[in-house]
Design an enzyme around this catalytic site. Structure first.
Site, PDB file in Angstrom:
ATOM      1  N   HIS A  61       0.850  -1.184   0.000  1.00 46.81           N
ATOM      2  CA  HIS A  61       0.000   0.000   0.000  1.00 46.81           C
ATOM      3  C   HIS A  61       0.889   1.239   0.000  1.00 46.81           C
ATOM      4  O   HIS A  61       1.193   1.793   1.059  1.00 46.81           O
ATOM      5  CB  HIS A  61      -0.887   0.004   1.241  1.00 46.81           C
ATOM      6  N   HIS A 101      -3.067  -0.616   7.111  1.00 44.01           N
ATOM      7  CA  HIS A 101      -2.541  -0.954   5.782  1.00 44.01           C
ATOM      8  C   HIS A 101      -1.418  -0.020   5.362  1.00 44.01           C
ATOM      9  O   HIS A 101      -0.675  -0.330   4.436  1.00 44.01           O
ATOM     10  CB  HIS A 101      -3.666  -0.924   4.744  1.00 44.01           C
ATOM     11  N   GLY A 151      -5.405  -3.390  11.484  1.00 47.16           N
ATOM     12  CA  GLY A 151      -5.736  -3.860  10.135  1.00 47.16           C
ATOM     13  C   GLY A 151      -7.233  -3.784   9.939  1.00 47.16           C
ATOM     14  O   GLY A 151      -7.709  -2.981   9.132  1.00 47.16           O
ATOM     15  N   LEU A 153     -10.417  -2.243  10.200  1.00 49.23           N
ATOM     16  CA  LEU A 153     -10.440  -0.797  10.448  1.00 49.23           C
ATOM     17  C   LEU A 153     -11.334  -0.417  11.621  1.00 49.23           C
ATOM     18  O   LEU A 153     -12.317  -1.075  11.917  1.00 49.23           O
ATOM     19  CB  LEU A 153     -10.822  -0.093   9.149  1.00 49.23           C
ATOM     20  N   HIS A 297      -3.811   3.487  -3.840  1.00 50.34           N
ATOM     21  CA  HIS A 297      -4.025   2.969  -2.484  1.00 50.34           C
ATOM     22  C   HIS A 297      -3.368   1.620  -2.220  1.00 50.34           C
ATOM     23  O   HIS A 297      -2.566   1.482  -1.297  1.00 50.34           O
ATOM     24  CB  HIS A 297      -5.546   2.862  -2.229  1.00 50.34           C
ATOM     25  N   GLU A 454     -20.914  -2.239  22.892  1.00 53.04           N
ATOM     26  CA  GLU A 454     -20.228  -3.500  23.168  1.00 53.04           C
ATOM     27  C   GLU A 454     -18.927  -3.629  22.379  1.00 53.04           C
ATOM     28  O   GLU A 454     -17.911  -4.089  22.904  1.00 53.04           O
ATOM     29  CB  GLU A 454     -21.138  -4.689  22.842  1.00 53.04           C
ATOM     30  N   PHE A 485     -24.956 -10.467  23.032  1.00 51.07           N
ATOM     31  CA  PHE A 485     -24.455  -9.189  22.534  1.00 51.07           C
ATOM     32  C   PHE A 485     -22.963  -9.235  22.193  1.00 51.07           C
ATOM     33  O   PHE A 485     -22.445  -8.306  21.567  1.00 51.07           O
ATOM     34  CB  PHE A 485     -24.756  -8.066  23.518  1.00 51.07           C
ATOM     35  N   HIS A 521     -28.898 -25.502  44.985  1.00 50.39           N
ATOM     36  CA  HIS A 521     -27.615 -25.175  45.592  1.00 50.39           C
ATOM     37  C   HIS A 521     -26.812 -24.230  44.701  1.00 50.39           C
ATOM     38  O   HIS A 521     -27.243 -23.868  43.620  1.00 50.39           O
ATOM     39  CB  HIS A 521     -26.807 -26.436  45.845  1.00 50.39           C
TER      40      HIS A 521
END
Lengths: 725, 725
Positions: A61, A101, A151, A153, A297, A454, A485, A521
């Protein structure tokens, strides 16, 4: 209320990235600034170097790395406090490349500034077939000078928030009015993507809320992604958005050359009472014929393009690796400067030790990883009353967390449900925050309210865990939420595992048991053992899965030693070998147990009953133990059936059939016991199924190795027909 | 540039939620507004009704539902265009409860406005043990008046963006200057959580970018979450943030009572050229003693609290279900109004049919689900050159997408890599958008640039798929990204499966094959078959997993019929039964094949070779076919070994061992062929392992049902020791 800016503030954070505008910058870049200008020479040298590095194996890159060169000089040469020869110096600034990258950019600076491991030979391993190379396609935590693996993103910027929190927490805990033992800063570069990804946005919001003024986010604003111009897919006012999230915003209009101004902005960011967002306009692949284009890129330039770039920059067209001595000299002060930083800090620490010997002792132990003896805090006795495993897990963990400050506990807005509150708990928050309910903020707090975020919770926890040296347990972050979740944070949990970071994920409310289920228990042996394992596992995240509902226990029949083997026989009919082995899993063990009772009393079958809490532990046992438990090797050919309130995937290795849920089904909104009944998880429903299976097994309709799913409800089959045609 | 506001615009979107401020509102609520005031009576009646509904089974989420009552009147009584007796009328407004836990609020309005299914008896099934109830704990798509299943936070608002896009796309495709056949509006309520969750933030950013002015997001701003006050964890300026994302922002300061002002705001939102965000201040659990507190969120009130609430509101303290006739009458115009809406629209459609018969025909077919004959567009021949399966997948899908407008294709910024571009492709975008590269925007476009927002891509696609009637294929959304990045969207993919929505996920770049690998022929049979299955699967999402690298093909040995059985024998040594069955999976089949060659030539073994592309299809075959393929039932006791470039989980049911990656390992940054070699996936490395396993198998060291992993690299074991103590 306008924040200080290094240049005039732009309204929408965008700039002119039209073809003609880019062309003008490219021409100015090639003509203006001559090689006698120190920065211009360094910039051109390193840009050409990146082009060469991508050229050798036709991969990598180049574009972003070339565009960020001026930011690199500002950071590595002028602003960051670090020591190339002491890369794990504990008070170093942390640098996170969230746009992972672009790693060749970071590798180039690690090399130029004198990190030992990053020899020129190593630098040239980028995109090669060297499996031992230090220049993988994204930066990896195992290598010198890399703080976290990035890596995917958005993860890196969340890690950076976690690192900034860790520094704040240590500073608030150990600094004194006269000694700033922890005073480092966290620098994080992001591309367009990290500002689009949800995990990045969640973490950014939290960083602003917590007023982490030791965090600077540097936006490599080149307005190009794989698909083309950013404005194809994003036209928001990023500066206004960042201000709304509580950031100081600074604009840099010429991020390609203006090293001095970038340095000024970076320095300004260290004096803010908020985190800072520096919006730096750059041009991707500057100097190349494809400057400002998406094609710059993720692919090497064409050979003729590299040649024209070299020519325009005043280098030989056909020679690789042209780094003049003056460019080397430009970075030659970094190693000695780093040594001075470390020496000064060591002196500071020694003086601190004399003034504050107790604090010093704890601090050093914390950094070196001598975790206080946490095992003493595991309760020896528990209240004799109904206990769900989520509560059991809290009963074991919370006293440890209370007394051992290495632990830092978070929840994604489920404090009332996940049972992770501990005595004398103080929330982590800015001291400037006076929330409308609850105590005022403190950075020394160790309970983190993440809100309903989360993914950021887990990614930030990775950052906190990465603060200390590998395996040192300077921080052991705990996250908590409902198990379901955690699917929101799968990417972050994976990144923690990939980096071997110790984070404990306390996942409650497993499977369909959403209601109370008649507890007797306390199911504490398993809780104590899983906590023990999770704390000792220095090089991996752990997920502790617990039930919402209470679970009957089998006093006398179970023990910590047996649980530690992963699976064990808990009841076997005397006399001849049994007709069948019934395996119960976690909260479903009690269902297997009552089914065994029924099979014995009503169906006249001999049953071996096995409790199987952990496949991983069982896999680690010798085969002789495994065979002894499962008894599938004998000539009697006894089948094993597992009871699991979920799909059977993963049990094919240990059983011949499963009482399980269909892979085509999800749960059902019902009170817990009704849900178990609805899906067929009662002894009355299971026993006939087992007997029927046994008949088919004896008749050879099912053979060992052919796994059967004994599913109670298959309604989705009808709906699903389309996929089966 | 200030947007129009219904009231004075507040600076930061927050209000005074201190205890004393809340108390004042509660008192005013109870004293002010008497039962002769129509709205006051309805509000009080429905608030008490919710309290009663939660009371009967001591469960549910009363607080938010009670707080949103005035919003409910404004929406269901005054603003939304819908028909309770024709709930799938295609031009209806869509309502999405993104804060799904407040579903009892929606159920109450479905009941009051006359939806047939929602009888009072059904309404009272909330939190009961009725498995056939229409009032589950979160709204479910299967039920009348519910557009999408919500619950996991942030998903609903993303679904709403998808629904708004679908309407825009249909309107741009079918509306004419004289006929607005599609003119519906999308209304979405959100709580604090949907504005914190990453997936919500991604979708919100896209909604603003696309200028979806048919979308109104209504923020139930009660400043309370499970953990307490929102400002514990969130202090951002949400109004400024929404403006930065391209939204019109309207403030409502008294969202508890001011129905007229809310209606005004809702109407205003329909006239904007942007999507609208209405920030409505409410008080959670208003009327209760726990008003404004977190405890009002997720648990029934105390009985004495319900009594005091009734008393203060002028109801009998000890009576349930007090709904006066005047309150019933208040909603009695909705059913006839809905019938008028439908009749008027039917007239419009008929007139449209006369004026634009061709458009009308296509439109009706699209709505009714008569998907054009897409199979004709599957290419009969392909270019005879190297083809990776990702390219093969594109070669099959793209001509279909080009010709069948039901398809709408998205990518998370990987257009150059995922091969989903089709001829005459037009990006979906606002016509007001003139991006710096690429064509100007059009809502009739069917290629969606999602930016780097994988989670929103999948959640939005669920919304698009949910626009049409179940199974009608009015829209078939396709998403695309690298397989690894689908871990970011796991929650949305799951929600699509749970709702049985047809979304096709084109996941490229599977496993470690990141480099080119010497292709020979085209692997197109599998691609054609998987596309065929995915398009026919009207009630489930599909993931099509493809390789980055080229795959050798076996012309003559493979066929679409064989592939359709999930697994099939592709080569068997003649004569006696083989010594071993070797199973190749997807891109690894060619490795299994060359290993078989080596085992035959060098190790003198007889090998059965099986290609196994799909477990699900194989599971659907009769057992006789399965046994015939795998041959594990014969007395010769031949073992089966699978070659899979990933962990072996899931293969225990079909094989006795796997050449696989360790569960403790991740990949390695290397060119594709080198990565395969590094992890031991060459015939040279596999053959000796197979022979060694065969020895142990024959010696009884491994038995059928005991699955072995033949892993080439186990380096993580050492690091990982901590977990094994």
């Amino acid at each position: 209320m306008a924040p200080p800016t290094a240049t005039a503030d732009s309204k929408n954070g965008a700039n002119d990235y039209s073809k003609s505008a880019v062309k003008k910058v490219v021409e100015a870049d090639q003509n203006g600034g001559n090689v006698s200008d120190e920065h211009a020479l360094v910039l051109k040298t390193l840009r050409v170097l990146v082009a060469d590095l991508c050229q050798q194996f036709k991969g990598g890159h180049p574009g972003g790395a070339i565009g960020m060169m001026a930011i690199g000089i500002a950071l590595w040469k002028y602003t960051m406090r670090y020591a190339p020869r002491d890369p794990t110096w504990i008070n170093r600034d942390r640098f996170i490349l969230s746009n992972g990258h672009c790693c060749i950019w970071q590798y180039v600076y690690l090399h130029m500034t004198g990190f030992n491991d990053m020899s020129f030979d190593q630098l040239k391993s980028y995109h090669s077939d060297r499996a031992d190379g230090l220049c993988p396609g994204h930066p990896e935590i195992e290598h010198e000078g890399v703080e976290v693996t990035t890596g995917p993103l958005g993860q890196g910027v969340a890690n950076a928030v976690g690192l900034a929190m860790a520094s704040k927490n240590l500073a608030a805990t150990f600094n004194t009015p006269d000694y700033d033992i922890i005073s480092n800063h966290i620098w994080c570069t992001v591309g367009d993507a990290c500002l689009q990804e949800g995990v990045g946005l969640e973490a950014i919001s939290l960083g602003g809320h917590w007023r982490l003024n030791n965090l600077t986010i540097i936006y490599d604003n080149n307005q190009i992604t794989c698909d083309g111009a950013v404005d194809i897919t994003n036209t928001e006012d990023i500066n206004a958005k960042m201000r709304a999230c509580g950031y100081q915003v600074i604009d840099i209009m010429d991020g390609n050359h203006d090293v001095e101004l970038i340095v000024k902005a970076l320095e300004l960011s260290k004096k803010s009472d908020k985190p800072t967002f520096i919006n730096v306009r750059t041009i991707i692949g500057l100097g190349s014929d494809v400057a400002g284009q998406a094609v710059a890129h993720g692919a090497a330039f064409k050979p003729e393009d590299v040649a024209q770039m070299k020519k325009a920059y005043g280098f030989k067209e056909d020679e690789m690796w042209q780094i003049s001595q003056s460019v080397r000299d430009f970075f030659s002060d970094i190693v000695p400067r780093g040594k001075r930083h470390v020496a000064e800090w060591n002196d500071l620490l020694a003086a601190y030790g004399k003034q504050h010997p107790e604090l010093h002792k704890i601090f050093v132990a914390r950094i070196e990883g001598n975790t206080p003896d946490w095992e003493q805090y595991i309760p020896k006795e528990f209240p004799n009353k109904a206990t769900a495993t989520r509560a059991a897990s809290g009963l074991v963990l919370n006293p440890i967390v209370e007394h051992v400050p290495n632990f830092i506990v978070g929840t994604a807005d489920l404090t009332p449900s996940v049972n992770m509150k501990y005595n004398n708990m103080i929330p982590f928050n800015s001291p400037d925050l006076n929330p409308s309910t609850g105590p005022d903020g403190s950075y020394s707090g160790r309970y983190i309210h993440y809100g309903i975020r989360e993914h950021a919770m887990c990614a930030i926890s990775n950052g906190i865990a990465a603060w200390g040296r590998p395996g040192a347990q300077t921080f052991i972050p705990i996250t908590s939420s409902f198990f379901m979740f955690y699917i929101y944070c799968a990417a972050a949990v994976r990144m923690g595992a990939l980096q071997r970071l110790q984070v404990i994920h306390a996942a409650t409310h497993d499977s369909i048991g959403t209601g109370e289920d008649g507890p007797t228990h306390q199911p504490l042996e398993l809780a104590a053992l899983s906590v023990d394992h999770a704390i000792k596992a220095k090089f991996t995240p752990s997920i502790i899965s617990t039930s919402r509902h209470g679970i009957p226990q089998f006093p006398g029949l179970t023990s910590r030693d047996k649980v530690a083997k992963g699976a064990y026989v808990i009841g076997e009919d005397p006399g001849d070998a049994a007709d069948i082995t019934l395996i119960g899993v976690g909260p479903e063990f009690n269902i297997a147990s009552s089914t065994a009772d029924l099979l014995r009393s009503k169906h006249n079958l001999k049953v071996r009953l096995v409790s199987f809490p952990c496949q991983r532990l069982f896999d680690a046992q010798p085969r002789s133990y495994q065979r002894n438990v499962l008894q599938r090797h004998t000539s009697k050919n006894i089948p094993a059936i597992v009871v699991e309130a979920y799909t059977a995937t993963g049990w094919e290795k240990y059983a011949d059939a499963a009482v399980c849920m269909s892979k085509n089904r999800f749960g059902q909104s019902l009170p817990g016991p009704d849900a178990y009944k609805y899906f067929g998880y009662t002894a009355d429903q299971i026993a006939p199924k087992v007997q029927e299976f046994l008949k088919r097994w004896k008749g050879g309709e099912v053979l060992r190795g052919e796994f059967e799913e004994l599913v109670h409800r298959e309604e989705y089959e009808e709906w699903d027909r389309g996929t089966r045609e």
